[in-house]
Design a protein around this motif. Structure first.
Motif, PDB file in Angstrom:
ATOM      1  N   SER A 536       0.817  -1.208   0.000  1.00  7.54           N
ATOM      2  CA  SER A 536       0.000   0.000   0.000  1.00  7.54           C
ATOM      3  C   SER A 536       0.854   1.262   0.000  1.00  7.54           C
ATOM      4  CB  SER A 536      -0.906  -0.013   1.241  1.00  7.54           C
ATOM      5  OG  SER A 536      -1.494   1.245   1.463  1.00  7.54           O
ATOM      6  N   TYR A 537       0.271   2.341  -0.524  1.00  9.66           N
ATOM      7  CA  TYR A 537       0.897   3.658  -0.434  1.00  9.66           C
ATOM      8  C   TYR A 537       0.975   4.149   1.009  1.00  9.66           C
ATOM      9  CZ  TYR A 537      -0.410   4.083  -5.433  1.00  9.66           C
ATOM     10  OH  TYR A 537      -0.569   3.903  -6.782  1.00  9.66           O
ATOM     11  N   TYR A 538       0.258   3.483   1.893  1.00 10.32           N
ATOM     12  CA  TYR A 538       0.078   3.987   3.252  1.00 10.32           C
ATOM     13  C   TYR A 538       0.713   3.073   4.302  1.00 10.32           C
ATOM     14  CZ  TYR A 538      -3.314   6.609   0.547  1.00 10.32           C
ATOM     15  OH  TYR A 538      -3.900   7.396  -0.418  1.00 10.32           O
ATOM     16  N   GLN A 539       1.705   2.277   3.887  1.00 16.05           N
ATOM     17  CA  GLN A 539       2.419   1.392   4.810  1.00 16.05           C
ATOM     18  C   GLN A 539       3.924   1.580   4.646  1.00 16.05           C
ATOM     19  OE1 GLN A 539       1.107  -2.536   3.751  1.00 16.05           O
ATOM     20  NE2 GLN A 539      -0.846  -2.352   4.824  1.00 16.05           N
ATOM     21  N   PRO A 540       4.683   1.458   5.728  1.00 12.74           N
ATOM     22  CA  PRO A 540       6.140   1.555   5.612  1.00 12.74           C
ATOM     23  C   PRO A 540       6.697   0.474   4.684  1.00 12.74           C
ATOM     24  CG  PRO A 540       5.455   1.729   7.899  1.00 12.74           C
ATOM     25  CD  PRO A 540       4.235   1.312   7.123  1.00 12.74           C
ATOM     26  N   SER A 541       7.871   0.728   4.135  1.00 18.13           N
ATOM     27  CA  SER A 541       8.503  -0.213   3.206  1.00 18.13           C
ATOM     28  C   SER A 541       8.922  -1.490   3.914  1.00 18.13           C
ATOM     29  CB  SER A 541       9.747   0.417   2.579  1.00 18.13           C
ATOM     30  OG  SER A 541       9.463   1.650   1.999  1.00 18.13           O
ATOM     31  N   VAL A 542       8.863  -2.593   3.179  1.00 17.96           N
ATOM     32  CA  VAL A 542       9.468  -3.829   3.667  1.00 17.96           C
ATOM     33  C   VAL A 542      10.955  -3.774   3.357  1.00 17.96           C
ATOM     34  CG1 VAL A 542       7.350  -5.151   3.409  1.00 17.96           C
ATOM     35  CG2 VAL A 542       8.949  -5.019   1.498  1.00 17.96           C
ATOM     36  N   ALA A 543      11.725  -4.642   3.992  1.00 13.25           N
ATOM     37  CA  ALA A 543      13.184  -4.557   3.895  1.00 13.25           C
ATOM     38  C   ALA A 543      13.711  -4.965   2.525  1.00 13.25           C
ATOM     39  CB  ALA A 543      13.820  -5.423   4.987  1.00 13.25           C
ATOM     40  N   THR A 544      13.106  -5.978   1.924  1.00 17.04           N
ATOM     41  CA  THR A 544      13.615  -6.483   0.641  1.00 17.04           C
ATOM     42  C   THR A 544      12.482  -6.604  -0.362  1.00 17.04           C
ATOM     43  OG1 THR A 544      13.314  -8.779   1.372  1.00 17.04           O
ATOM     44  CG2 THR A 544      15.487  -7.777   1.736  1.00 17.04           C
ATOM     45  N   ALA A 545      12.839  -6.534  -1.633  1.00 12.20           N
ATOM     46  CA  ALA A 545      11.840  -6.617  -2.695  1.00 12.20           C
ATOM     47  C   ALA A 545      11.306  -8.037  -2.806  1.00 12.20           C
ATOM     48  CB  ALA A 545      12.460  -6.199  -4.026  1.00 12.20           C
ATOM     49  N   PRO A 546       9.987  -8.221  -2.927  1.00  5.85           N
ATOM     50  CA  PRO A 546       9.434  -9.557  -3.171  1.00  5.85           C
ATOM     51  C   PRO A 546       9.944 -10.090  -4.513  1.00  5.85           C
ATOM     52  CG  PRO A 546       7.718  -7.980  -2.542  1.00  5.85           C
ATOM     53  CD  PRO A 546       8.940  -7.195  -2.819  1.00  5.85           C
ATOM     54  N   ALA A 547       9.901 -11.378  -4.674  1.00  7.55           N
ATOM     55  CA  ALA A 547      10.353 -12.001  -5.916  1.00  7.55           C
ATOM     56  C   ALA A 547       9.536 -11.481  -7.097  1.00  7.55           C
ATOM     57  CB  ALA A 547      10.215 -13.518  -5.818  1.00  7.55           C
ATOM     58  N   GLY A 548      10.220 -11.127  -8.168  1.00 10.85           N
ATOM     59  CA  GLY A 548       9.546 -10.631  -9.365  1.00 10.85           C
ATOM     60  C   GLY A 548       9.235  -9.159  -9.335  1.00 10.85           C
ATOM     61  N   TYR A 549       9.682  -8.453  -8.299  1.00  9.20           N
ATOM     62  CA  TYR A 549       9.411  -7.021  -8.160  1.00  9.20           C
ATOM     63  C   TYR A 549      10.720  -6.239  -8.128  1.00  9.20           C
ATOM     64  CZ  TYR A 549       4.492  -7.920  -7.058  1.00  9.20           C
ATOM     65  OH  TYR A 549       3.173  -8.300  -7.118  1.00  9.20           O
ATOM     66  N   THR A 550      10.653  -4.970  -8.507  1.00 10.05           N
ATOM     67  CA  THR A 550      11.805  -4.076  -8.494  1.00 10.05           C
ATOM     68  C   THR A 550      11.478  -2.866  -7.633  1.00 10.05           C
ATOM     69  OG1 THR A 550      12.497  -4.763 -10.702  1.00 10.05           O
ATOM     70  CG2 THR A 550      13.305  -2.622  -9.940  1.00 10.05           C
ATOM     71  N   SER A 551      12.458  -2.352  -6.930  1.00  5.77           N
ATOM     72  CA  SER A 551      12.222  -1.231  -6.029  1.00  5.77           C
ATOM     73  C   SER A 551      12.288   0.100  -6.780  1.00  5.77           C
ATOM     74  CB  SER A 551      13.247  -1.222  -4.897  1.00  5.77           C
ATOM     75  OG  SER A 551      14.529  -0.903  -5.397  1.00  5.77           O
ATOM     76  N   VAL A 552      11.554   1.063  -6.262  1.00  7.62           N
ATOM     77  CA  VAL A 552      11.611   2.438  -6.755  1.00  7.62           C
ATOM     78  C   VAL A 552      11.534   3.351  -5.543  1.00  7.62           C
ATOM     79  CG1 VAL A 552       9.096   2.525  -7.118  1.00  7.62           C
ATOM     80  CG2 VAL A 552      10.580   4.142  -8.310  1.00  7.62           C
ATOM     81  N   ASN A 553      12.347   4.391  -5.544  1.00 10.38           N
ATOM     82  CA  ASN A 553      12.323   5.327  -4.419  1.00 10.38           C
ATOM     83  C   ASN A 553      10.985   6.046  -4.341  1.00 10.38           C
ATOM     84  OD1 ASN A 553      14.896   4.822  -3.434  1.00 10.38           O
ATOM     85  ND2 ASN A 553      15.856   6.376  -4.724  1.00 10.38           N
ATOM     86  N   TRP A 554      10.518   6.212  -3.121  1.00 12.12           N
ATOM     87  CA  TRP A 554       9.269   6.928  -2.869  1.00 12.12           C
ATOM     88  C   TRP A 554       9.645   8.177  -2.068  1.00 12.12           C
ATOM     89  CZ3 TRP A 554       5.582   5.110  -5.818  1.00 12.12           C
ATOM     90  CH2 TRP A 554       4.252   5.478  -5.617  1.00 12.12           C
ATOM     91  N   ALA A 555       9.483   8.175  -0.762  1.00 13.26           N
ATOM     92  CA  ALA A 555       9.954   9.319   0.020  1.00 13.26           C
ATOM     93  C   ALA A 555      11.464   9.482  -0.103  1.00 13.26           C
ATOM     94  CB  ALA A 555       9.557   9.158   1.487  1.00 13.26           C
ATOM     95  N   ALA A 556      12.166   8.379  -0.314  1.00 14.65           N
ATOM     96  CA  ALA A 556      13.626   8.428  -0.434  1.00 14.65           C
ATOM     97  C   ALA A 556      14.088   9.157  -1.684  1.00 14.65           C
ATOM     98  CB  ALA A 556      14.188   7.007  -0.424  1.00 14.65           C
TER      99      ALA A 556
END
Length: 597
Positions: A536-556
């Protein structure tokens, strides 16, 4: 069937009609017409008079009209958005178009001259029509159909001139006000006229226009972009609210409003009431449909939500505009999608408000046509009511580098009529009537998909309702070039800017009330059907990306520099008004710079 006005077809007609020089190195008006046809020829038939008025419409279009610069650069920054440019990385420090967004446009900025000349081109073309049409023999002695057509054309010309003067006043305050064609002016070096006088003049013009124009949907009135009675009345209401609102005054260098301001709120109330009672305009049941299925799809909204819009043709850039390119989703990192939504604006929306995901996009399209999370140093949010990917297969977009999509621009929508009515009613009565509450509710209810249980409680006291209006206009009209000017007329721009800057700093550090927002988001790889985030847009980030997903900076994605760069050169009691441009001043000895520039 929609008959779209293609303004470029009539651009040459407009240039033949006037001898207006758009060269900022010359006086803004030229004494001698370039035309081989005199006014008796141009206004010799209904057909030719129509072409002359459509030539006046042409000034609204193009990159320097409502095709790009006016609503993006001149109307930013505000607490909704940030137009992509650095306050310090501009050639000459203040001579780029995007310096306007940072409130860094000083008196050396030649962009000011270019826009000034465009507005006065529109004024002069309208002046020719306003002079020529009522003098036509057909205007008084023609058939019933001819007289009705010419009365409509006269009303359109009055409305167009009012729009051009309104834009001039918003940008520069007191400006020269020629009401006759340049060819009839004994002296082109006119001094600035007090804006209140201009406002009163065009308010009277619009009252006349409203009596001449037909309603949209009347027999024989096509569903196209031409101005009708509702447009003139709605524009009169909008201008009345500005006439009754605050503006920066040259003598005092303070934001002031006239003592009789409620007189103008009453004009707005009455005009909106007549539109609402007419039954000729209404709300589209779907907020997304207003844009996706109508403006973006090159269609006229069948509900009559659009009272006034600028029809833009496709492909040339002369009569078109970059709607859907400057804003809209970013494609293949090619410079599109550069009108960024502030994170504080994104998170100001209620999570159940459907307008958020229409107004703001949180994705881009890569070179393979896949939907991806994408963030620059300006963040991952872009203003995106006007999206090319709604109507073009994303796979084909990366190879389409054209900035011109032919998307029409909304000038006034019916939801604006409802909210202007509610605002005027509240101000006049120092509290909202039930009619004002109902008008406000109808706009807000649509935003929540018709579910009243999600939209919250509507305040019934004066200040609470006024604050609700200021917020609702933000949610309803985000990215439509209205917010900056609303903040100025309410005299809220300085306080709202200070609050927004403080909140941007809190968001970057994920401090309350943003402490539960994510620093990063994770998007599904190779999605061809839309963006898919893992959380969700309204939850803190998890530590690592789930399989098949790529990270993108949000507040960072946001640095401390962004907080100071947004609206970075705004100075209260000065930068609410733009300076006159360098050629404008050098060509007119009777015009003098003010406001500390």
């Amino acid at each position: 069937m929609k008959i779209q006005i293609r303004y470029w077809l009539f651009l040459l007609t407009g240039l033949l009609l006037t001898g207006l020089s758009l060269n900022s190195c010359q006086k803004y008006l030229s004494l001698s017409p370039n035309s081989a046809f005199d006014e008796n020829y141009v206004f010799g038939s209904v057909s030719d008079a129509t072409k002359a008025v459509l030539g006046t419409y042409a000034t609204l279009a193009g990159d320097r009209g409502y095709g790009g610069r006016l609503q993006y650069y001149f109307s930013n920054d505000c607490d909704e958005s940030y137009c992509n440019a650095s306050n310090t990385n501009i050639i000459g420090g203040d001579n780029g178009a995007k310096a306007l967004s940072r409130y860094n446009a000083l008196a050396t900025n030649t962009e000011l001259d270019a826009e000034w000349n465009i507005f006065y081109a529109g004024v002069d073309r309208a002046n020719h029509c306003i002079k020529g049409i009522p003098k036509m023999d057909l205007y008084t002695n023609g058939s019933a159909g001819e007289k009705a057509s010419l009365q409509r054309l006269y009303g359109e010309a009055l409305t167009l001139r009012a729009q051009f003067y309104f834009d001039l006043i918003k940008c520069w305050g007191d400006v020269p006000a020629p009401y006759i064609p340049s060819t009839d002016q004994p002296d082109l070096s006119l001094p600035a006229t007090n804006r209140d006088s201009i406002y009163d003049h065009i308010l009277n013009d619009l009252a006349t226009a409203g009596s001449l124009l037909p309603w949209r949907g009347d027999p024989g009135v096509a569903a196209d972009e031409r101005i009708t009675k509702g447009a003139a009345k709605a524009l009169r209401a909008r201008i009345a609210l500005f006439r009754g609102g605050y503006s920066l005054r040259a003598a005092s260098r303070k934001m002031e409003r006239s003592a009789d301001y409620k007189k103008y709120y009453k004009i707005a109330l009455d005009e909106c009431s007549e539109i609402m009672a007419s039954g000729k305009h209404g709300l589209n049941p779907s907020f997304q449909s207003v844009f996706k299925d109508n403006f973006d799809a090159h269609k006229i909204d069948p509900s009559g939500e659009s009272l006034f819009q600028v029809g833009l043709s496709g492909g040339t850039g002369v009569s078109d505009g970059r709607i859907g390119y400057i804003d809209g989703t970013r494609v293949n990192s090619n410079g599109s999608g550069s009108d960024f939504a502030l994170p504080t604006y994104f998170y100001k929306f209620d999570s159940n408000d459907l307008r958020k995901d229409v107004t703001i996009a949180t994705y881009a399209i890569n070179g393979s046509g896949y939907y991806i999370g994408y963030a620059t140093s300006f963040g991952p949010f872009v203003m995106a009511k006007f999206r090319r990917d709604w109507h073009t297969n994303p796979v084909n977009l990366p190879t389409n580098t054209s900035a011109y999509a032919g998307i029409s621009w909304p000038m006034i929508r019916y939801s604006d009529v409802l909210l202007m009515f509610a605002e005027a009613d509240n101000e006049i009565n120092q509290g909202p009537s039930q009619a004002a509450i109902n008008a406000f509710k109808s706009v807000r209810l649509r935003g929540f998909g018709g579910d009243a249980s999600k939209m919250g409680t509507i305040p019934t006291d004066y200040l609470g309702f006024f604050t609700a209006i200021t917020n609702e206009r933000m949610f309803e009209f985000g990215g439509e070039g209205l917010r900056k000017w609303d903040l100025i007329r309410w005299n809220l721009i300085n306080s709202i800017f200070a609050e927004t800057r403080a909140n941007l700093a809190k968001y970057r550090l994920l401090q309350a009330p943003y402490n539960n927002c994510p620093a990063k988001m994770y998007f599904l790889n190779n999605s061809a059907t839309g963006i898919v985030y893992s959380s969700s847009y309204y939850q803190p980030s998890v530590a690592t990306a789930p399989a098949g997903y790529t990270s993108v900076n949000w507040a960072a994605a946001f640095s401390a520099a962004f907080t100071t760069d947004w609206a970075g050169s705004f100075v209260p009691n000065q930068r609410e008004i733009l300076p006159y441009g360098p050629s404008t001043l050098s060509s007119n000895p009777n015009l003098h710079q003010g406001y500390g520039y």
